[in-house]
Write a protein that holds these residues in place. Sequence first.
Motif, PDB file in Angstrom:
ATOM      1  N   SER A   1      -6.957   2.436   0.492  1.00 39.61           N
ATOM      2  CA  SER A   1      -6.132   1.496  -0.265  1.00 39.61           C
ATOM      3  C   SER A   1      -7.023   0.680  -1.190  1.00 39.61           C
ATOM      4  O   SER A   1      -8.230   0.537  -0.944  1.00 39.61           O
TER       5      SER A   1
ATOM      6  N   VAL B   1      -2.123  -0.611  -3.679  1.00 39.71           N
ATOM      7  CA  VAL B   1      -1.701   0.788  -3.649  1.00 39.71           C
ATOM      8  C   VAL B   1      -2.557   1.525  -2.630  1.00 39.71           C
ATOM      9  O   VAL B   1      -3.739   1.217  -2.467  1.00 39.71           O
TER      10      VAL B   1
ATOM     11  N   ASN C   1      -0.983   7.105   0.134  1.00 42.07           N
ATOM     12  CA  ASN C   1       0.380   7.601   0.295  1.00 42.07           C
ATOM     13  C   ASN C   1       1.235   7.278  -0.935  1.00 42.07           C
ATOM     14  O   ASN C   1       2.077   8.084  -1.342  1.00 42.07           O
ATOM     15  N   ASP C   2       1.029   6.085  -1.504  1.00 41.49           N
ATOM     16  CA  ASP C   2       1.760   5.718  -2.719  1.00 41.49           C
ATOM     17  C   ASP C   2       1.444   6.694  -3.858  1.00 41.49           C
ATOM     18  O   ASP C   2       2.341   7.112  -4.598  1.00 41.49           O
TER      19      ASP C   2
ATOM     20  N   LEU D   1       1.100  -1.594   4.603  1.00 37.68           N
ATOM     21  CA  LEU D   1       0.084  -1.011   3.729  1.00 37.68           C
ATOM     22  C   LEU D   1      -1.088  -0.449   4.517  1.00 37.68           C
ATOM     23  O   LEU D   1      -1.803   0.423   4.038  1.00 37.68           O
TER      24      LEU D   1
ATOM     25  N   ARG E   1       2.572  -1.451  -5.221  1.00 38.29           N
ATOM     26  CA  ARG E   1       3.413  -2.426  -4.533  1.00 38.29           C
ATOM     27  C   ARG E   1       3.142  -3.774  -5.190  1.00 38.29           C
ATOM     28  O   ARG E   1       1.995  -4.093  -5.477  1.00 38.29           O
TER      29      ARG E   1
ATOM     30  N   VAL F   1       3.370   2.399 -10.119  1.00 36.74           N
ATOM     31  CA  VAL F   1       3.438   2.899  -8.743  1.00 36.74           C
ATOM     32  C   VAL F   1       3.004   1.892  -7.693  1.00 36.74           C
ATOM     33  O   VAL F   1       3.239   2.103  -6.501  1.00 36.74           O
TER      34      VAL F   1
ATOM     35  N   ARG G   1       3.119  10.084  -3.229  1.00 37.53           N
ATOM     36  CA  ARG G   1       4.549  10.078  -3.527  1.00 37.53           C
ATOM     37  C   ARG G   1       4.798  10.134  -5.037  1.00 37.53           C
ATOM     38  O   ARG G   1       5.779  10.729  -5.484  1.00 37.53           O
TER      39      ARG G   1
END
Length: 334
Positions: A309, A323, A326-327, A242, A216, A214, A330
């Motif tokens: 984050s 990450v 929000n990540d 981010l 980035r 998941v 989702r």
Amino acid sequence: MPPSYNPAMTAFDRDRALRLAQETFDIEARAVAGLKARTGESFARAVEKILDVRGRVVVMGMGKSGHIGRKVAATLASTGTPAMFVHPAEASHGDLGMIKAIDLVLAISNGGESDEITVILPVLKRLGVFIVAMTGNASSTLARHADVVLDSGVEMEACPLQLAPTASTTAQLALGDALAVALLDARGFRSEDFARSHPGGALGRKLLTHLSDVMRSGDAVPRVTADTAFPQLMREMSAKGLGASAVVDDQGKPIGIFTDGDLRRLIEKGVDLRAVVARDVMHPGPRTIRDDELAAEAAALMEQYRITSVLVVDAEGKLVGAVNSNDLMRAKVI
């Protein structure tokens, strides 16, 4: 000739309905509690035989016992014991071929005299299938053919007519759950194992989703060096979305982090942002997490330190991802 039942002929009595509900709870609670004194050596032997079986546990039951049997089979299968439900009536018409000598049959019948079950018992015995009976009648045909008998008997049904299976099916369900719990414990079954059979559920996502799934990664991860001018730092943050940027050293290891919240606080203080570099405004020693950790661990880290984050590093401590909450939302991890 007595008239057929017509609900409209009976006035609803609220107090009676509540009293019957409470009596049902009491009767079924006593039925389950009564199992405790009768659960002994036969239960232990059943668990031992199921642990040793090379095939599957084949659960059978007719009527309401069949509904309980389906649930018992599903619970066993989801907790580490291969199991399936075979309808006894269908077994007599071909489905008996599903059962092999390496299997174990768990036959559920309160009275122990269901024709659809008793007719196939001699065939199962000839196959050499081990039979565990769950019944309330120790002298029944089912009990006599079984290798192990689990007593699921009850003193009375909750049904005031003593017709509808109520307390007896509750006892069967509880006894089936007890088998599943004893088996999963004996197998050393863990929450991770449970998640593997429930990949589509919330637990599965929490226990099977790793950060590498998941996060980035690559160019999507905002990063600057310690000497990066503030305007360039802001461009990097804005471009990557981010809400933060990592500050890394020459080896690519994170040494700091700068967030949207830090920017607001600097503006409130009136700091001349044109004269600073990333080193001057970053938070040193940022929270990091390994890329092979579960995504749920990142969520726990964010909650513990009240951050939105977290930076992701590899085994060498180099920045490989990032990450935010929000990540994780989702990905339905939180």
